[in-house]
Design a protein around this motif. Sequence first.
Motif, PDB file in Angstrom:
ATOM      1  N   MET A  59       1.081   6.786  -3.872  1.00  0.00           N
ATOM      2  CA  MET A  59       1.674   7.933  -4.563  1.00  0.00           C
ATOM      3  C   MET A  59       0.595   8.766  -5.252  1.00  0.00           C
ATOM      4  O   MET A  59       0.632   9.999  -5.205  1.00  0.00           O
ATOM      5  CB  MET A  59       2.717   7.462  -5.561  1.00  0.00           C
ATOM      6  CG  MET A  59       3.495   8.573  -6.213  1.00  0.00           C
ATOM      7  SD  MET A  59       4.802   7.882  -7.252  1.00  0.00           S
ATOM      8  CE  MET A  59       5.529   9.398  -7.843  1.00  0.00           C
ATOM      9  N   VAL A  60      -0.361   8.088  -5.879  1.00  0.00           N
ATOM     10  CA  VAL A  60      -1.484   8.799  -6.518  1.00  0.00           C
ATOM     11  C   VAL A  60      -2.218   9.646  -5.479  1.00  0.00           C
ATOM     12  O   VAL A  60      -2.491  10.830  -5.713  1.00  0.00           O
ATOM     13  CB  VAL A  60      -2.454   7.799  -7.198  1.00  0.00           C
ATOM     14  CG1 VAL A  60      -3.764   8.476  -7.564  1.00  0.00           C
ATOM     15  CG2 VAL A  60      -1.814   7.178  -8.427  1.00  0.00           C
ATOM     16  N   LEU A  61      -2.526   9.048  -4.348  1.00  0.00           N
ATOM     17  CA  LEU A  61      -3.255   9.776  -3.310  1.00  0.00           C
ATOM     18  C   LEU A  61      -2.419  10.920  -2.739  1.00  0.00           C
ATOM     19  O   LEU A  61      -2.946  12.003  -2.471  1.00  0.00           O
ATOM     20  CB  LEU A  61      -3.691   8.817  -2.203  1.00  0.00           C
ATOM     21  CG  LEU A  61      -4.706   7.757  -2.630  1.00  0.00           C
ATOM     22  CD1 LEU A  61      -4.956   6.774  -1.501  1.00  0.00           C
ATOM     23  CD2 LEU A  61      -6.015   8.392  -3.085  1.00  0.00           C
ATOM     24  N   ALA A  62      -1.121  10.713  -2.564  1.00  0.00           N
ATOM     25  CA  ALA A  62      -0.253  11.762  -2.025  1.00  0.00           C
ATOM     26  C   ALA A  62      -0.155  12.953  -2.976  1.00  0.00           C
ATOM     27  O   ALA A  62      -0.089  14.098  -2.527  1.00  0.00           O
ATOM     28  CB  ALA A  62       1.135  11.200  -1.743  1.00  0.00           C
ATOM     29  N   ARG A  63      -0.161  12.681  -4.271  1.00  0.00           N
ATOM     30  CA  ARG A  63      -0.100  13.775  -5.246  1.00  0.00           C
ATOM     31  C   ARG A  63      -1.374  14.604  -5.242  1.00  0.00           C
ATOM     32  O   ARG A  63      -1.352  15.786  -5.563  1.00  0.00           O
ATOM     33  CB  ARG A  63       0.173  13.225  -6.641  1.00  0.00           C
ATOM     34  CG  ARG A  63       1.619  12.770  -6.802  1.00  0.00           C
ATOM     35  CD  ARG A  63       1.852  11.972  -8.075  1.00  0.00           C
ATOM     36  NE  ARG A  63       1.308  12.533  -9.285  1.00  0.00           N
ATOM     37  CZ  ARG A  63       1.981  13.276 -10.166  1.00  0.00           C
ATOM     38  NH1 ARG A  63       3.244  13.571  -9.947  1.00  0.00           N
ATOM     39  NH2 ARG A  63       1.398  13.714 -11.265  1.00  0.00           N
ATOM     40  N   GLY A  92      -6.847   6.491 -14.305  1.00  0.00           N
ATOM     41  CA  GLY A  92      -5.964   5.560 -15.007  1.00  0.00           C
ATOM     42  C   GLY A  92      -4.661   6.220 -15.434  1.00  0.00           C
ATOM     43  O   GLY A  92      -3.577   5.642 -15.289  1.00  0.00           O
ATOM     44  N   GLU A  93      -4.754   7.426 -15.949  1.00  0.00           N
ATOM     45  CA  GLU A  93      -3.552   8.159 -16.368  1.00  0.00           C
ATOM     46  C   GLU A  93      -2.654   8.463 -15.178  1.00  0.00           C
ATOM     47  O   GLU A  93      -1.427   8.336 -15.267  1.00  0.00           O
ATOM     48  CB  GLU A  93      -3.927   9.453 -17.097  1.00  0.00           C
ATOM     49  CG  GLU A  93      -4.477   9.237 -18.482  1.00  0.00           C
ATOM     50  CD  GLU A  93      -3.493   8.513 -19.403  1.00  0.00           C
ATOM     51  OE1 GLU A  93      -2.298   8.864 -19.428  1.00  0.00           O
ATOM     52  OE2 GLU A  93      -3.930   7.572 -20.096  1.00  0.00           O
ATOM     53  N   GLU A  94      -3.233   8.842 -14.082  1.00  0.00           N
ATOM     54  CA  GLU A  94      -2.442   9.149 -12.887  1.00  0.00           C
ATOM     55  C   GLU A  94      -1.767   7.883 -12.335  1.00  0.00           C
ATOM     56  O   GLU A  94      -0.612   7.923 -11.903  1.00  0.00           O
ATOM     57  CB  GLU A  94      -3.325   9.815 -11.827  1.00  0.00           C
ATOM     58  CG  GLU A  94      -2.569  10.316 -10.627  1.00  0.00           C
ATOM     59  CD  GLU A  94      -1.624  11.488 -10.861  1.00  0.00           C
ATOM     60  OE1 GLU A  94      -0.892  11.830  -9.919  1.00  0.00           O
ATOM     61  OE2 GLU A  94      -1.588  12.063 -11.974  1.00  0.00           O
ATOM     62  N   LEU A  95      -2.469   6.758 -12.368  1.00  0.00           N
ATOM     63  CA  LEU A  95      -1.860   5.494 -11.952  1.00  0.00           C
ATOM     64  C   LEU A  95      -0.656   5.166 -12.843  1.00  0.00           C
ATOM     65  O   LEU A  95       0.403   4.755 -12.354  1.00  0.00           O
ATOM     66  CB  LEU A  95      -2.891   4.358 -12.004  1.00  0.00           C
ATOM     67  CG  LEU A  95      -3.945   4.352 -10.904  1.00  0.00           C
ATOM     68  CD1 LEU A  95      -5.131   3.478 -11.286  1.00  0.00           C
ATOM     69  CD2 LEU A  95      -3.344   3.901  -9.569  1.00  0.00           C
ATOM     70  N   LYS A  96      -0.807   5.371 -14.148  1.00  0.00           N
ATOM     71  CA  LYS A  96       0.294   5.103 -15.084  1.00  0.00           C
ATOM     72  C   LYS A  96       1.476   6.039 -14.832  1.00  0.00           C
ATOM     73  O   LYS A  96       2.629   5.595 -14.829  1.00  0.00           O
ATOM     74  CB  LYS A  96      -0.177   5.248 -16.537  1.00  0.00           C
ATOM     75  CG  LYS A  96      -1.121   4.169 -16.981  1.00  0.00           C
ATOM     76  CD  LYS A  96      -1.471   4.190 -18.455  1.00  0.00           C
ATOM     77  CE  LYS A  96      -1.614   5.518 -19.105  1.00  0.00           C
ATOM     78  NZ  LYS A  96      -2.064   5.459 -20.504  1.00  0.00           N
ATOM     79  N   ALA A 126       3.247   4.863 -11.652  1.00  0.00           N
ATOM     80  CA  ALA A 126       3.942   3.595 -11.880  1.00  0.00           C
ATOM     81  C   ALA A 126       5.174   3.817 -12.756  1.00  0.00           C
ATOM     82  O   ALA A 126       6.255   3.277 -12.462  1.00  0.00           O
ATOM     83  CB  ALA A 126       2.999   2.582 -12.522  1.00  0.00           C
ATOM     84  N   ASP A 127       5.026   4.601 -13.795  1.00  0.00           N
ATOM     85  CA  ASP A 127       6.161   4.885 -14.677  1.00  0.00           C
ATOM     86  C   ASP A 127       7.283   5.589 -13.907  1.00  0.00           C
ATOM     87  O   ASP A 127       8.460   5.263 -14.071  1.00  0.00           O
ATOM     88  CB  ASP A 127       5.734   5.739 -15.874  1.00  0.00           C
ATOM     89  CG  ASP A 127       4.862   4.987 -16.865  1.00  0.00           C
ATOM     90  OD1 ASP A 127       4.787   3.734 -16.795  1.00  0.00           O
ATOM     91  OD2 ASP A 127       4.230   5.660 -17.710  1.00  0.00           O
ATOM     92  N   TYR A 128       6.914   6.548 -13.083  1.00  0.00           N
ATOM     93  CA  TYR A 128       7.903   7.266 -12.280  1.00  0.00           C
ATOM     94  C   TYR A 128       8.687   6.305 -11.389  1.00  0.00           C
ATOM     95  O   TYR A 128       9.903   6.444 -11.201  1.00  0.00           O
ATOM     96  CB  TYR A 128       7.224   8.341 -11.428  1.00  0.00           C
ATOM     97  CG  TYR A 128       8.178   9.098 -10.554  1.00  0.00           C
ATOM     98  CD1 TYR A 128       8.917  10.158 -11.064  1.00  0.00           C
ATOM     99  CD2 TYR A 128       8.366   8.743  -9.218  1.00  0.00           C
ATOM    100  CE1 TYR A 128       9.816  10.849 -10.272  1.00  0.00           C
ATOM    101  CE2 TYR A 128       9.267   9.423  -8.417  1.00  0.00           C
ATOM    102  CZ  TYR A 128       9.984  10.476  -8.947  1.00  0.00           C
ATOM    103  OH  TYR A 128      10.887  11.159  -8.156  1.00  0.00           O
ATOM    104  N   LEU A 129       7.997   5.306 -10.850  1.00  0.00           N
ATOM    105  CA  LEU A 129       8.625   4.316  -9.986  1.00  0.00           C
ATOM    106  C   LEU A 129       9.335   3.208 -10.765  1.00  0.00           C
ATOM    107  O   LEU A 129       9.936   2.317 -10.170  1.00  0.00           O
ATOM    108  CB  LEU A 129       7.570   3.705  -9.052  1.00  0.00           C
ATOM    109  CG  LEU A 129       6.940   4.672  -8.050  1.00  0.00           C
ATOM    110  CD1 LEU A 129       5.722   4.049  -7.394  1.00  0.00           C
ATOM    111  CD2 LEU A 129       7.973   5.103  -7.009  1.00  0.00           C
TER     112      LEU A 129
END
Length: 124
Positions: A25-29, A92-96, A99-102
């Motif tokens: 998801m991070v990479l797709a964004r 790190g923020e983007e990973l969070k 993950a939060d969205y999911l």
Amino acid sequence: MNKISNRSIKNIQEIDPRLPLIVGMVLARGKVDLTITCGLRSLEDQQKAFKNGFSKLDGVNKKSKHQIGKAIDFIPYPFNGWNDIESFKKVGEELKVCADYLGIKNSYGGDWKTFKDYPHFQLD
């Protein structure tokens, strides 16, 4: 959209399937790019990380999240060196966020109070 590298694919083998989902998801964004440098760790690898000061857990008395497949280590891409803390924080923020969205409970090592581990992200 960013593309996952062969190195990252190798390093996300045999870990909790939610972590590759978050990374995907991070990479797709496409807001940040990263390389996964570590996923699942053997006891030997964990003890080496502990001995070198990269972990607070020896892997014997208490297992790390890496040993149970619930953590990754990453570097921002492009990598501008270990002192480029802001780039680590952005990833790190983007990973969070992803993950939060999911709806996946998580923590980022850069947020820890006593042992800042900027390249570390884990499931809680």
